[in-house]
Design a protein around this motif. Structure first.
Motif, mmCIF file in Angstrom:
data_model
loop_
_atom_site.group_PDB
_atom_site.id
_atom_site.type_symbol
_atom_site.label_atom_id
_atom_site.label_comp_id
_atom_site.label_asym_id
_atom_site.label_seq_id
_atom_site.Cartn_x
_atom_site.Cartn_y
_atom_site.Cartn_z
ATOM 1 N N PRO A 49 1.546 5.218 3.525
ATOM 2 C CA PRO A 49 0.855 6.258 4.290
ATOM 3 C C PRO A 49 0.682 7.530 3.466
ATOM 4 O O PRO A 49 1.447 7.802 2.549
ATOM 5 C CB PRO A 49 1.797 6.497 5.480
ATOM 6 N N MET A 50 -0.367 8.261 3.797
ATOM 7 C CA MET A 50 -0.593 9.574 3.186
ATOM 8 C C MET A 50 -0.748 9.488 1.662
ATOM 9 O O MET A 50 -0.123 10.231 0.912
ATOM 10 C CB MET A 50 0.552 10.528 3.543
ATOM 11 N N ASN A 51 -1.595 8.560 1.193
ATOM 12 C CA ASN A 51 -1.899 8.538 -0.241
ATOM 13 C C ASN A 51 -3.396 8.333 -0.426
ATOM 14 O O ASN A 51 -4.045 7.647 0.351
ATOM 15 C CB ASN A 51 -1.096 7.443 -0.951
ATOM 16 N N ASP A 52 -3.931 8.962 -1.468
ATOM 17 C CA ASP A 52 -5.362 8.869 -1.744
ATOM 18 C C ASP A 52 -5.683 7.861 -2.849
ATOM 19 O O ASP A 52 -6.839 7.455 -2.993
ATOM 20 C CB ASP A 52 -5.908 10.239 -2.166
ATOM 21 N N TYR A 53 -4.696 7.480 -3.622
ATOM 22 C CA TYR A 53 -4.954 6.640 -4.795
ATOM 23 C C TYR A 53 -5.503 5.269 -4.412
ATOM 24 O O TYR A 53 -6.519 4.813 -4.956
ATOM 25 C CB TYR A 53 -3.680 6.501 -5.632
ATOM 26 N N LEU A 54 -4.850 4.597 -3.478
ATOM 27 C CA LEU A 54 -5.321 3.285 -3.062
ATOM 28 C C LEU A 54 -6.595 3.404 -2.238
ATOM 29 O O LEU A 54 -7.484 2.547 -2.317
ATOM 30 C CB LEU A 54 -4.235 2.562 -2.261
ATOM 31 N N ASP A 55 -6.710 4.467 -1.474
ATOM 32 C CA ASP A 55 -7.910 4.688 -0.668
ATOM 33 C C ASP A 55 -9.144 4.806 -1.553
ATOM 34 O O ASP A 55 -10.222 4.315 -1.207
ATOM 35 C CB ASP A 55 -7.728 5.947 0.176
ATOM 36 N N ARG A 122 10.519 7.420 2.657
ATOM 37 C CA ARG A 122 10.866 8.629 3.398
ATOM 38 C C ARG A 122 10.051 8.749 4.689
ATOM 39 O O ARG A 122 10.585 9.089 5.747
ATOM 40 C CB ARG A 122 10.614 9.854 2.503
ATOM 41 N N VAL A 123 8.748 8.427 4.613
ATOM 42 C CA VAL A 123 7.859 8.602 5.764
ATOM 43 C C VAL A 123 8.063 7.520 6.822
ATOM 44 O O VAL A 123 8.087 7.810 8.021
ATOM 45 C CB VAL A 123 6.385 8.632 5.304
ATOM 46 N N LEU A 124 8.223 6.279 6.391
ATOM 47 C CA LEU A 124 8.322 5.166 7.338
ATOM 48 C C LEU A 124 9.685 5.087 8.016
ATOM 49 O O LEU A 124 9.815 4.522 9.111
ATOM 50 C CB LEU A 124 8.020 3.841 6.631
ATOM 51 N N GLY A 125 10.696 5.598 7.388
ATOM 52 C CA GLY A 125 12.022 5.576 7.996
ATOM 53 C C GLY A 125 12.493 4.167 8.293
ATOM 54 O O GLY A 125 12.566 3.308 7.410
#
Length: 282
Positions: A49-55, A122-125
Motif C-alpha cells: 500500500p501507498m507506493n507509486d513505483y509498482l503503480d 508497518r502499514v498492514l499490521g
C-alpha cells in the motif's frame, strides 16, 4: 492479392506482479463481524500500500496494451493481432521505446522493493504475512515483456499427408484467412465511423461540453488509418481524406465559439456517416 505480403501476426505478452493477495482469514473475520456468509465477499489485500513505483509499472503496461490494440487489427485468435506491414516500422520502433521505458520502471521498483516491503509490514499490521512476498531475488522474474512476430499462414503445405486431407486443410486455411481479412477491414471502417459518429453526436447538441480530444483523437485516427488500410481500399482512403480535410481540420475552440460552424460541422459529420454506412453495408 496475397495477405501474407501485406501483414504480419503479432502477439504481445506482458506479465507483472499485482501485489494483491486474497486473505482467507480476513475474509472469515469480516463475515463473522457482519454476521454474513464468507461467500458474500472476498478480502483482497494490497501487499504494497501507498507506493507509486509498482503503480507506474502497471500504468505503463496499460498504456502499452492500448497502443498495441490501436496499431493492430483483429485476427480471430485470442491474443493474436494483425499488423499491416505499412505500420510495422512505425509501430515496432515505438514499441521498443515503450519496452525500454517499462523495463526501467521495473528496475526502479525492484531497487525499492525491500524498503517497500518494510513499509508494508508497518502499514498492514496484523494483515502482514512474510510468505505473501517473493524474495528480492525472485521479484524481478515476475516481470516480462515480449512481442512475438509471425507470418500470416498460407496454403503452401509441404507435408506427407493424404491428398484429400491436405486439400481440406488448404481450403480451411484459405477460408480462415479470407474471413480474418474481411473482419480486419471491417474493424478499420468501424474505427473511423465511431470517431465521426462521436463528433456528430457531441456537436449536434449545442449545450454538450467536449474536450480538445474530440478533434485530436479524430486526427490521430485518420493518421493511423493511412497505415492500417492494408488492402489499399480506395473508398476507405477517400473517406479518410474527407474526414481529415474537413472534420479534423477545425480547431476545438472554433467549434466551441462559433455556433454556426458547430452546427454545420455536425451536419457534415452526419453526412459522412451516411456515406460510410453505404460502404459498410449498413
Amino acid at each position: 492479392m496475397n495477405l501474407s505480403d501485406r501483414a504480419l501476426l503479432v502477439q504481445l505478452s506482458i506479465s507483472q506482479w499485482t501485489a494483491r493477495k486474497y486473505d482467507k482469514k480476513a475474509t472469515q473475520e469480516v463475515a463473522m463481524t457482519f454476521n454474513t456468509s464468507k461467500d458474500a465477499g472476498r478480502y483482497n489485500k494490497s501487499l504494497l500500500p501507498m507506493n507509486d513505483y509498482l503503480d507506474r509499472v502497471h500504468k505503463k503496461t496499460t498504456h502499452i496494451r492500448e497502443k498495441f490494440y490501436k496499431n493492430t487489427l483483429p485476427w480471430g485468435m485470442e491474443g493474436t493481432m494483425m499488423l499491416p506491414t505499412t505500420n510495422y516500422l512505425s509501430f515496432m520502433t515505438e514499441f521498443r521505446k515503450e519496452k525500454h521505458e517499462w523495463m526501467t520502471l521495473v528496475q526502479d521498483f525492484v531497487a525499492e522493493y525491500p524498503r517497500l516491503q518494510m513499509d508494508a509490514q508497518r502499514v498492514l499490521g496484523g494483515l502482514y504475512a512474510d510468505s505473501d512476498y517473493p524474495s528480492s531475488l525472485d521479484i524481478e522474474r515476475k516481470f516480462k515483456i515480449d512481442m512475438a512476430v509471425f507470418p500470416v499462414p498460407n496454403t503452401d503445405f509441404r507435408v506427407s499427408i493424404a491428398s484429400d486431407e491436405l486439400t481440406r486443410i488448404q481450403q480451411d486455411v484459405e477460408a480462415r484467412v479470407a474471413n480474418a481479412q474481411a473482419e480486419a477491414m471491417k474493424e478499420v471502417w468501424t474505427r473511423l465511423y465511431d470517431r465521426v459518429k462521436h463528433m456528430a453526436e457531441k456537436l449536434a447538441d449545442p449545450k454538450a461540453i467536449f474536450r480538445d480530444t474530440l478533434v485530436d483523437n479524430l486526427k490521430d485516427q485518420c493518421s493511423m488509418l493511412s497505415r492500417l488500410n492494408f488492402m489499399d481500399d480506395p473508398d476507405l482512403e477517400s473517406m479518410r481524406q474527407q474526414v481529415e480535410g474537413t472534420l479534423a481540420s477545425h480547431h476545438p475552440d472554433a467549434l466551441r465559439n462559433d455556433p454556426d460552424l458547430r452546427r454545420d460541422t455536425a451536419a457534415e459529420a452526419k453526412a459522412i456517416m451516411d456515406k460510410m454506412s453505404v460502404f459498410m453495408g449498413a
